[in-house]
Motif scaffolding. Structure first.
Motif, short mmCIF file in Angstrom:
data_model
loop_
_atom_site.label_atom_id
_atom_site.label_comp_id
_atom_site.label_asym_id
_atom_site.label_seq_id
_atom_site.Cartn_x
_atom_site.Cartn_y
_atom_site.Cartn_z
N PRO A 13 0.81 -1.23 0.00
CA PRO A 13 0.00 0.00 0.00
C PRO A 13 0.84 1.27 0.00
O PRO A 13 0.41 2.29 -0.56
N VAL A 14 2.01 1.25 0.62
CA VAL A 14 2.87 2.44 0.62
C VAL A 14 3.34 2.74 -0.80
O VAL A 14 3.26 3.88 -1.27
N ALA A 15 3.83 1.70 -1.48
CA ALA A 15 4.31 1.89 -2.85
C ALA A 15 3.17 2.29 -3.78
O ALA A 15 3.30 3.22 -4.59
N ALA A 16 2.04 1.59 -3.66
CA ALA A 16 0.90 1.90 -4.52
C ALA A 16 0.34 3.29 -4.22
O ALA A 16 -0.01 4.04 -5.14
N GLY A 17 0.29 3.66 -2.95
CA GLY A 17 -0.21 4.98 -2.57
C GLY A 17 0.67 6.09 -3.10
O GLY A 17 0.17 7.11 -3.60
N ALA A 18 1.99 5.91 -3.01
CA ALA A 18 2.91 6.93 -3.53
C ALA A 18 2.77 7.07 -5.04
O ALA A 18 2.77 8.18 -5.58
N ALA A 19 2.63 5.93 -5.74
CA ALA A 19 2.49 5.97 -7.19
C ALA A 19 1.19 6.63 -7.61
O ALA A 19 1.16 7.48 -8.51
N LEU A 20 0.08 6.29 -6.95
CA LEU A 20 -1.22 6.85 -7.31
C LEU A 20 -1.29 8.34 -6.99
O LEU A 20 -1.79 9.13 -7.80
N ALA A 21 -0.80 8.72 -5.81
CA ALA A 21 -0.83 10.14 -5.44
C ALA A 21 0.09 10.95 -6.35
O ALA A 21 -0.26 12.05 -6.78
N GLY A 22 1.28 10.41 -6.65
CA GLY A 22 2.18 11.09 -7.57
C GLY A 22 1.60 11.20 -8.96
O GLY A 22 1.74 12.23 -9.63
N PHE A 23 0.90 10.15 -9.41
CA PHE A 23 0.27 10.18 -10.73
C PHE A 23 -0.84 11.23 -10.78
O PHE A 23 -0.97 11.96 -11.77
N ALA A 24 -1.65 11.29 -9.73
CA ALA A 24 -2.71 12.30 -9.69
C ALA A 24 -2.12 13.71 -9.78
O ALA A 24 -2.65 14.57 -10.50
N LEU A 25 -1.03 13.94 -9.07
CA LEU A 25 -0.37 15.25 -9.13
C LEU A 25 0.19 15.51 -10.52
O LEU A 25 0.08 16.63 -11.05
N ALA A 26 0.78 14.49 -11.13
CA ALA A 26 1.33 14.65 -12.48
C ALA A 26 0.24 14.97 -13.49
O ALA A 26 0.44 15.78 -14.40
N VAL A 27 -0.92 14.32 -13.35
CA VAL A 27 -2.04 14.58 -14.25
C VAL A 27 -2.52 16.02 -14.11
O VAL A 27 -2.82 16.70 -15.10
N LEU A 28 -2.58 16.51 -12.87
CA LEU A 28 -3.04 17.88 -12.63
C LEU A 28 -2.05 18.92 -13.14
O LEU A 28 -2.45 19.96 -13.67
N LEU A 29 -0.76 18.65 -12.96
CA LEU A 29 0.26 19.62 -13.38
C LEU A 29 0.58 19.53 -14.87
O LEU A 29 1.00 20.53 -15.47
N GLY A 30 0.39 18.36 -15.45
CA GLY A 30 0.79 18.16 -16.85
C GLY A 30 0.03 19.04 -17.82
O GLY A 30 0.62 19.61 -18.75
N LEU A 31 -1.28 19.18 -17.62
CA LEU A 31 -2.09 19.97 -18.55
C LEU A 31 -1.72 21.45 -18.54
O LEU A 31 -1.52 22.04 -19.61
N PRO A 32 -1.60 22.12 -17.37
CA PRO A 32 -1.16 23.52 -17.39
C PRO A 32 0.21 23.70 -18.04
O PRO A 32 0.45 24.70 -18.72
N ILE A 33 1.12 22.74 -17.81
CA ILE A 33 2.44 22.85 -18.45
C ILE A 33 2.30 22.78 -19.97
O ILE A 33 2.93 23.56 -20.70
N ALA A 34 1.47 21.85 -20.45
CA ALA A 34 1.27 21.72 -21.90
C ALA A 34 0.65 22.98 -22.48
O ALA A 34 1.07 23.46 -23.55
N LEU A 35 -0.35 23.54 -21.78
CA LEU A 35 -0.99 24.76 -22.28
C LEU A 35 -0.04 25.94 -22.25
O LEU A 35 -0.03 26.77 -23.18
N ALA A 36 0.79 26.03 -21.20
CA ALA A 36 1.75 27.13 -21.11
C ALA A 36 2.78 27.04 -22.22
O ALA A 36 3.18 28.06 -22.80
N ARG A 37 3.22 25.81 -22.54
CA ARG A 37 4.21 25.65 -23.61
C ARG A 37 3.63 25.96 -24.98
O ARG A 37 4.36 26.31 -25.90
N ARG A 38 2.31 25.86 -25.13
CA ARG A 38 1.67 26.19 -26.40
C ARG A 38 1.33 27.68 -26.50
O ARG A 38 0.91 28.13 -27.57
N SER A 39 1.49 28.39 -25.42
CA SER A 39 1.13 29.81 -25.41
C SER A 39 1.99 30.59 -26.41
O SER A 39 3.17 30.31 -26.61
N ARG A 40 1.38 31.60 -27.01
CA ARG A 40 2.10 32.48 -27.92
C ARG A 40 2.93 33.53 -27.17
O ARG A 40 3.76 34.22 -27.78
N ASN A 41 2.68 33.64 -25.89
CA ASN A 41 3.44 34.57 -25.06
C ASN A 41 4.78 33.93 -24.70
O ASN A 41 4.85 33.00 -23.91
#
Length: 224
Positions: free
Chosen positions: A19-47
């Motif tokens: 459960p420790v390993a699975a919990g760390a992976a799932l929580a880290g994945f959830a954070l990566a999913v949340l952060l990944g989209l803003p990073i992708a949108l920022a990199r596509r920005s014309r600014n």
């Protein structure tokens, strides 16, 4: 020599660490999913003042070892900024930030795969940016990327032994403790490898099934 008696003794302890390993992976994945989209949108920005720093930071994170980043979170943040995290949450944060840069590329590829005509249709219908992204772009770009995201989740789970370097008592650390107490490492490390195999391989098969199902669905839609 292999001793089954010793295997029976340490196996419950290793199973308790899953459960420790699975919990760390799932929580880290959830954070990566949340952060990944803003990073992708920022990199596509014309600014360029936005896209250039975000792109540089993402490349830096992706190009440096995860272990170094974990050490920064555990040792540098408390000394330099007074921010103290438990080893588990430092591991979650490290996994999440590290793999968010990879998932941002997954999001980017999905967004760029949306046909140009869909963007033109949104303009013709006088959709605002929020409505265009929420109603047209994201519903079409995210589902095809789910199998790739699933593969990254499996990869993150297999990366959790790295967290033992910052004293997170997951599978590998539990095996090390058991081995150091009895000087029997063969059984402990072999069991860890088998546990990862038994958990990761079925997950990989499920991801492949999802990918094939999405491909069949796209094929049916394309034939209409």
């Amino acid at each position: 020599m292999w001793k089954w008696e010793y295997v029976e003794k340490i196996l419950p302890k290793l199973l308790e660490a899953i459960p420790v390993a699975a919990g760390a992976a799932l929580a880290g994945f959830a954070l990566a999913v949340l952060l990944g989209l803003p990073i992708a949108l920022a990199r596509r920005s014309r600014n360029r003042w936005l896209s250039a720093p975000v792109a540089a930071a993402a490349e830096f994170v992706r190009s440096t070892p995860l272990l170094v980043q974990l050490f920064v979170l555990v040792f540098v943040l408390p000394q330099s900024f007074g921010i103290r995290l438990s080893p588990f949450w430092a591991g979650v944060l490290g996994l999440g930030i590290h793999y968010s840069t990879y998932l941002s590329e997954v999001y980017r590829s999905g967004i760029e795969a949306v046909p140009k005509g869909q963007w033109e249709a949104a303009i013709a219908l006088n959709f605002g940016k929020w409505r265009t992204w929420s109603r047209i772009v994201l519903p079409q770009s995210v589902p095809p990327t789910l199998p790739v995201m699933g593969n990254y989740l499996i990869t993150m789970f297999k990366e959790t032994p790295t967290l033992s370097a910052i004293t997170v008592v997951e599978l590998l650390m539990t095996a090390k403790i058991a081995g150091s107490a009895s000087f029997r490492y063969v059984e402990a490390f072999t069991l860890v490898g088998l546990i990862f195999l038994l958990l990761s391989y079925p997950s990989a098969l499920l991801v492949r099934m999802l990918e094939k199902r999405l491909q069949r669905r796209e094929g049916r839609i394309g034939s209409r």
